[in-house]
Motif scaffolding. Structure first.
Motif, PDB file in Angstrom:
ATOM      1  N   LEU A   1       0.859  -1.182   0.000  1.00 20.15           N
ATOM      2  CA  LEU A   1       0.000   0.000   0.000  1.00 20.15           C
ATOM      3  C   LEU A   1       0.893   1.229   0.000  1.00 20.15           C
ATOM      4  CD1 LEU A   1      -2.861  -0.742   2.551  1.00 20.15           C
ATOM      5  CD2 LEU A   1      -3.050  -0.481   0.086  1.00 20.15           C
ATOM      6  N   PRO A   2       0.997   1.915  -1.133  1.00 21.58           N
ATOM      7  CA  PRO A   2       1.845   3.104  -1.192  1.00 21.58           C
ATOM      8  C   PRO A   2       1.187   4.288  -0.488  1.00 21.58           C
ATOM      9  CG  PRO A   2       0.682   2.822  -3.258  1.00 21.58           C
ATOM     10  CD  PRO A   2       0.340   1.609  -2.414  1.00 21.58           C
ATOM     11  N   ALA A   3       1.973   5.325  -0.281  1.00 21.06           N
ATOM     12  CA  ALA A   3       1.428   6.528   0.354  1.00 21.06           C
ATOM     13  C   ALA A   3       0.382   7.187  -0.536  1.00 21.06           C
ATOM     14  CB  ALA A   3       2.562   7.506   0.658  1.00 21.06           C
ATOM     15  N   GLN A   4       0.562   7.085  -1.865  1.00 19.00           N
ATOM     16  CA  GLN A   4      -0.413   7.623  -2.797  1.00 19.00           C
ATOM     17  C   GLN A   4      -1.407   6.535  -3.202  1.00 19.00           C
ATOM     18  OE1 GLN A   4       2.908   7.398  -3.676  1.00 19.00           O
ATOM     19  NE2 GLN A   4       3.564   9.357  -2.793  1.00 19.00           N
ATOM     20  N   ARG A   5      -2.492   6.950  -3.837  1.00 21.33           N
ATOM     21  CA  ARG A   5      -3.453   5.962  -4.316  1.00 21.33           C
ATOM     22  C   ARG A   5      -2.917   5.270  -5.559  1.00 21.33           C
ATOM     23  NH1 ARG A   5      -9.387   8.927  -3.683  1.00 21.33           N
ATOM     24  NH2 ARG A   5      -9.255   9.234  -1.421  1.00 21.33           N
ATOM     25  N   TRP A   6      -3.351   3.990  -5.728  1.00 21.79           N
ATOM     26  CA  TRP A   6      -2.949   3.264  -6.925  1.00 21.79           C
ATOM     27  C   TRP A   6      -3.433   3.985  -8.176  1.00 21.79           C
ATOM     28  CZ3 TRP A   6       0.732   0.146  -6.221  1.00 21.79           C
ATOM     29  CH2 TRP A   6       0.778  -0.746  -5.142  1.00 21.79           C
ATOM     30  N   GLN A   7      -2.676   3.874  -9.256  1.00 17.97           N
ATOM     31  CA  GLN A   7      -3.050   4.440 -10.546  1.00 17.97           C
ATOM     32  C   GLN A   7      -2.794   3.396 -11.624  1.00 17.97           C
ATOM     33  OE1 GLN A   7      -1.213   8.275 -11.245  1.00 17.97           O
ATOM     34  NE2 GLN A   7      -1.287   8.789  -9.065  1.00 17.97           N
ATOM     35  N   PHE A   8      -3.878   2.940 -12.261  1.00 18.32           N
ATOM     36  CA  PHE A   8      -3.765   1.928 -13.307  1.00 18.32           C
ATOM     37  C   PHE A   8      -4.464   2.426 -14.574  1.00 18.32           C
ATOM     38  CE2 PHE A   8      -3.583  -0.660  -9.387  1.00 18.32           C
ATOM     39  CZ  PHE A   8      -2.371  -1.292  -9.598  1.00 18.32           C
ATOM     40  N   ASP A   9      -3.945   2.011 -15.711  1.00 18.71           N
ATOM     41  CA  ASP A   9      -4.535   2.339 -17.007  1.00 18.71           C
ATOM     42  C   ASP A   9      -5.785   1.486 -17.207  1.00 18.71           C
ATOM     43  OD1 ASP A   9      -5.160   2.841 -19.644  1.00 18.71           O
ATOM     44  OD2 ASP A   9      -3.176   2.373 -20.439  1.00 18.71           O
ATOM     45  N   SER A  10      -6.909   2.128 -17.404  1.00 20.79           N
ATOM     46  CA  SER A  10      -8.169   1.389 -17.537  1.00 20.79           C
ATOM     47  C   SER A  10      -8.265   0.628 -18.856  1.00 20.79           C
ATOM     48  CB  SER A  10      -9.361   2.345 -17.408  1.00 20.79           C
ATOM     49  OG  SER A  10      -9.299   3.344 -18.418  1.00 20.79           O
ATOM     50  N   PHE A  11      -7.509   1.062 -19.879  1.00 23.72           N
ATOM     51  CA  PHE A  11      -7.631   0.422 -21.201  1.00 23.72           C
ATOM     52  C   PHE A  11      -7.314  -1.071 -21.152  1.00 23.72           C
ATOM     53  CE2 PHE A  11      -6.426  -0.799 -25.454  1.00 23.72           C
ATOM     54  CZ  PHE A  11      -7.349  -0.147 -26.266  1.00 23.72           C
ATOM     55  N   PRO A  12      -6.132  -1.492 -20.674  1.00 28.66           N
ATOM     56  CA  PRO A  12      -5.872  -2.945 -20.644  1.00 28.66           C
ATOM     57  C   PRO A  12      -6.781  -3.675 -19.661  1.00 28.66           C
ATOM     58  CG  PRO A  12      -4.119  -1.756 -19.526  1.00 28.66           C
ATOM     59  CD  PRO A  12      -4.961  -0.728 -20.207  1.00 28.66           C
ATOM     60  N   ILE A  13      -7.173  -3.016 -18.580  1.00 23.62           N
ATOM     61  CA  ILE A  13      -8.053  -3.689 -17.619  1.00 23.62           C
ATOM     62  C   ILE A  13      -9.365  -4.071 -18.290  1.00 23.62           C
ATOM     63  CG2 ILE A  13      -9.348  -3.406 -15.458  1.00 23.62           C
ATOM     64  CD1 ILE A  13      -7.138  -1.501 -14.528  1.00 23.62           C
ATOM     65  N   VAL A  14      -9.930  -3.150 -19.082  1.00 22.57           N
ATOM     66  CA  VAL A  14     -11.217  -3.399 -19.732  1.00 22.57           C
ATOM     67  C   VAL A  14     -11.072  -4.289 -20.957  1.00 22.57           C
ATOM     68  CG1 VAL A  14     -13.137  -2.310 -20.971  1.00 22.57           C
ATOM     69  CG2 VAL A  14     -12.234  -1.263 -18.877  1.00 22.57           C
ATOM     70  N   PHE A  15     -10.166  -3.941 -21.858  1.00 17.21           N
ATOM     71  CA  PHE A  15     -10.118  -4.619 -23.154  1.00 17.21           C
ATOM     72  C   PHE A  15      -9.344  -5.935 -23.110  1.00 17.21           C
ATOM     73  CE2 PHE A  15     -11.284  -0.322 -24.337  1.00 17.21           C
ATOM     74  CZ  PHE A  15     -12.284  -0.552 -25.262  1.00 17.21           C
ATOM     75  N   ARG A  16      -8.558  -6.154 -22.050  1.00 15.09           N
ATOM     76  CA  ARG A  16      -7.905  -7.451 -21.891  1.00 15.09           C
ATOM     77  C   ARG A  16      -8.505  -8.235 -20.725  1.00 15.09           C
ATOM     78  NH1 ARG A  16      -3.391  -8.174 -24.740  1.00 15.09           N
ATOM     79  NH2 ARG A  16      -2.429  -9.578 -23.254  1.00 15.09           N
ATOM     80  N   GLU A  17      -9.574  -7.685 -20.157  1.00 15.45           N
ATOM     81  CA  GLU A  17     -10.319  -8.335 -19.075  1.00 15.45           C
ATOM     82  C   GLU A  17      -9.401  -8.789 -17.942  1.00 15.45           C
ATOM     83  OE1 GLU A  17     -12.954 -11.355 -20.567  1.00 15.45           O
ATOM     84  OE2 GLU A  17     -14.253  -9.865 -21.526  1.00 15.45           O
ATOM     85  N   LEU A  18      -8.565  -7.873 -17.496  1.00 15.14           N
ATOM     86  CA  LEU A  18      -7.648  -8.178 -16.405  1.00 15.14           C
ATOM     87  C   LEU A  18      -8.372  -8.135 -15.064  1.00 15.14           C
ATOM     88  CD1 LEU A  18      -4.537  -6.080 -17.523  1.00 15.14           C
ATOM     89  CD2 LEU A  18      -5.149  -8.438 -18.130  1.00 15.14           C
ATOM     90  N   VAL A  19      -7.803  -8.821 -14.094  1.00 15.43           N
ATOM     91  CA  VAL A  19      -8.343  -8.853 -12.735  1.00 15.43           C
ATOM     92  C   VAL A  19      -7.289  -8.289 -11.786  1.00 15.43           C
ATOM     93  CG1 VAL A  19      -9.183 -10.325 -10.854  1.00 15.43           C
ATOM     94  CG2 VAL A  19      -9.768 -10.873 -13.237  1.00 15.43           C
ATOM     95  N   ILE A  20      -7.683  -7.353 -10.937  1.00 18.96           N
ATOM     96  CA  ILE A  20      -6.802  -6.832  -9.902  1.00 18.96           C
ATOM     97  C   ILE A  20      -7.383  -7.228  -8.551  1.00 18.96           C
ATOM     98  CG2 ILE A  20      -5.801  -4.777  -8.846  1.00 18.96           C
ATOM     99  CD1 ILE A  20      -5.939  -3.416 -11.553  1.00 18.96           C
ATOM    100  N   ARG A  21      -6.586  -7.934  -7.760  1.00 16.91           N
ATOM    101  CA  ARG A  21      -7.056  -8.415  -6.460  1.00 16.91           C
ATOM    102  C   ARG A  21      -6.155  -7.890  -5.353  1.00 16.91           C
ATOM    103  NH1 ARG A  21      -9.760 -14.101  -5.576  1.00 16.91           N
ATOM    104  NH2 ARG A  21     -10.310 -12.812  -3.795  1.00 16.91           N
ATOM    105  N   GLY A  22      -6.759  -7.626  -4.227  1.00 24.28           N
ATOM    106  CA  GLY A  22      -5.984  -7.307  -3.039  1.00 24.28           C
ATOM    107  C   GLY A  22      -5.751  -8.560  -2.213  1.00 24.28           C
ATOM    108  N   ASN A  23      -4.817  -8.468  -1.299  1.00 25.31           N
ATOM    109  CA  ASN A  23      -4.568  -9.569  -0.380  1.00 25.31           C
ATOM    110  C   ASN A  23      -4.138  -8.994   0.954  1.00 25.31           C
ATOM    111  OD1 ASN A  23      -4.070 -12.472   0.277  1.00 25.31           O
ATOM    112  ND2 ASN A  23      -2.002 -11.690   0.610  1.00 25.31           N
TER     113      ASN A  23
END
Length: 383
Positions: free
Chosen positions: A306-328
Motif C-alpha cells: 500500500l503506497p502513500a499515494q493511491r494506486w493508478q492503473f490504465d483502464s484500457f488494458p483492464i477493460v479490453f484485456r479483461e484483467l483482474v486486480i485483487r488485493g490480499n
C-alpha cells in the motif's frame, strides 16, 4: 511438565525510535481459549520497523515481533484436544475474534466460521499487543498452526509473517529510498498465490515482482504449486537470492525490471502471450502500473503493498484485456496450514540471518543495512 516461571525475559519498545528495553515482565496468563507457548525463534521484518518508528501508533510499552514459533507448554480449558503440551507450533498474529461485530458476522456468513483477520476488535500481537520477542507468548488456539518436524524453528518463524499492510508513510519512504531498496509492504505472499489460483492452471507462468525476503519465498511457493515462474526485480543482487533455493524451486527466468527490454524478455518467454498472474511485492506506483503490461488476456495481478499515494492503473488494458486486480490482506489460518504442508513436502527454505537474543538490540540496525538480504530471525532461548 516444564515448570513455568512467574516472570520472563523480554525486549520492549518503551519509546518510539529508541533501542529496545531489555526487562523482565510477568509470564502471560492464558485465557480458556489460549495456549502458552515457549518461543524458540521470532522474526523481524519491515512491519516491525514501522512499529518501532511509531507508524502503527502502538500503545507502549509493548513487546514487538509478529513471527513466532515455539513449543506449547500449557493449554487453556477450552482449547479442545487438538493441542497438547510439547507440540511444535507457529502462531499467527491476529487472534481472539469477538464474534459480535460486523466483520465476524460477515465471516460466519461467508465461511461458516470466525476469521479474526476481519474482526474489528481482534488482537494483533507485535502491532497493538505484546508479541514474540520474549520467552513466552499467549496464543489463540484457533489461529495456531502445527510446525512440521522437517521445518526448523529458525526457518519456521519467517513463514508466520502476516504483517499488516499499511500505508508507506513519508518518513518510511524516505528511509527506504536512502537504502536504495524498493520496498513492498509485508503481507503473506502465499495468500496472494491462493488468491490468484482460481484464475490459473498448472504450467501457467506467474511473475513475482520484488525478490526480497517475501519474493524469494513467493518464487518457491509458485514452483511448488506447479507454475512456471519469472522472478522480477530491479537489483541483480536481489535476483540472486533465488539461487539459494533447491534446484526444483528456482525461477525459470530472471528479469531485471530496470532494463529497457525487460517486458520483451518476458513476452518472449511466454510466446508473446504474457504472464498468467503477477504477484506484486513492490509498492511503487510505476512498477505496479507496468506490471499490467506483462499480463495475458484474463490475467490477474495481486497487490501486496500500500503506497502513500493511491494506486493508478490504465483502464484500457483492464477493460479490453479483461484483467483482474485483487488485493490480499494476510493468509488465513487454513491457508497457512496448507502452506506449512507445502513447505514440508517441497523443502522450501528462506535465506536467513540468525542472531541470538543477546544481539537483539542491534537487530533494527542490521535490518536497515544496505547489505542485508533475506529474512532476519532471533533465537529466543538461551543467551
Amino acid at each position: 511438565m516444564e515448570s513455568i516461571p512467574e516472570t520472563m525475559w523480554a525486549a520492549q519498545i518503551s519509546q518510539f525510535d529508541q533501542p529496545y528495553t531489555i526487562t523482565r515482565v510477568p509470564v502471560p496468563r492464558i485465557r480458556p481459549n489460549e495456549l502458552l507457548v515457549k518461543i524458540e525463534a521470532a522474526g523481524y521484518c519491515h512491519s516491525d520497523a514501522q512499529v518501532l518508528h511509531g507508524e502503527m501508533q502502538s500503545a507502549l510499552p509493548m513487546i514487538p515481533s509478529h513471527e513466532p514459533v515455539g513449543v506449547v507448554v500449557a493449554t487453556g480449558d477450552a482449547t479442545g484436544d487438538r493441542w497438547t503440551v510439547g507440540d511444535r507450533v507457529g502462531i499467527l498474529n491476529f487472534k481472539n475474534a469477538c464474534d459480535r461485530r460486523a466483520g465476524c458476522r460477515a465471516a460466519r456468513r461467508r465461511w461458516h466460521r470466525l476469521d479474526p483477520r476481519f474482526c474489528e476488535r481482534r488482537e494483533t500481537a507485535g502491532f497493538q499487543h505484546d508479541g514474540a520477542f520474549a520467552e513466552y507468548v499467549a496464543a489463540d488456539a484457533a489461529t495456531t498452526v502445527a510446525l512440521p518436524d522437517s521445518v526448523s524453528f529458525e526457518q519456521g518463524a519467517p513463514l508466520l509473517c502476516a504483517g499488516i499492510p499499511t500505508r508507506t508513510f513519508r518518513s518510511t519512504a524516505t528511509r527506504m529510498a536512502n537504502t536504495g531498496t524498493i520496498y513492498a509492504t509485508q503481507a503473506t505472499v502465499w495468500g496472494a498465490l491462493i488468491k490468484a489460483r482460481p484464475f490459473l492452471q498448472l504450467g501457467d507462468t506467474v511473475g513475482i515482482l520484488g525478490i526480497g525476503g517475501l519474493g524469494q519465498l513467493g518464487v518457491q511457493f509458485a514452483k511448488a504449486l506447479g507454475y512456471r515462474t519469472v522472478a522480477i526485480d530491479n537489483h541483480d543482487e536481489s535476483l540472486q537470492l533465488t539461487s539459494q533455493a533447491p534446484a526444483s524451486l528456482r525461477p525459470d527466468l530472471l528479469v531485471n525490471s530496470s532494463h529497457d527490454l525487460a517486458r520483451d524478455q518476458i513476452l518472449a518467454h511466454t510466446d508473446n502471450e504474457g504472464l498468467a498472474a503477477v504477484i506484486n511485492c513492490f509498492d511503487s506506483l510505476t512498477i505496479n502500473a507496468w506490471s499490467l503490461e506483462l499480463l495475458r488476456v484474463g490475467g490477474v495481478a495481486v497487490l501486496l503493498g500500500l503506497p502513500a499515494q493511491r494506486w493508478q492503473f490504465d483502464s484500457f488494458p483492464i477493460v479490453f484485456r479483461e484483467l483482474v486486480i485483487r488485493g490480499n490482506y494476510v493468509a488465513s489460518c487454513e491457508e497457512v496450514e496448507e502452506m506449512m504442508q507445502t513447505v514440508h513436502r517441497h523443502g522450501i527454505r528462506s535465506q536467513l540471518t540468525v542472531v541470538s537474543r543477546a544481539e537483539i538490540l542491534g537487530v533494527p540496525e542490521r535490518y536497515r543495512s544496505k547489505a542485508f538480504r533475506g529474512r532476519l530471525v532471533v533465537k529466543m532461548q538461551g543467551e
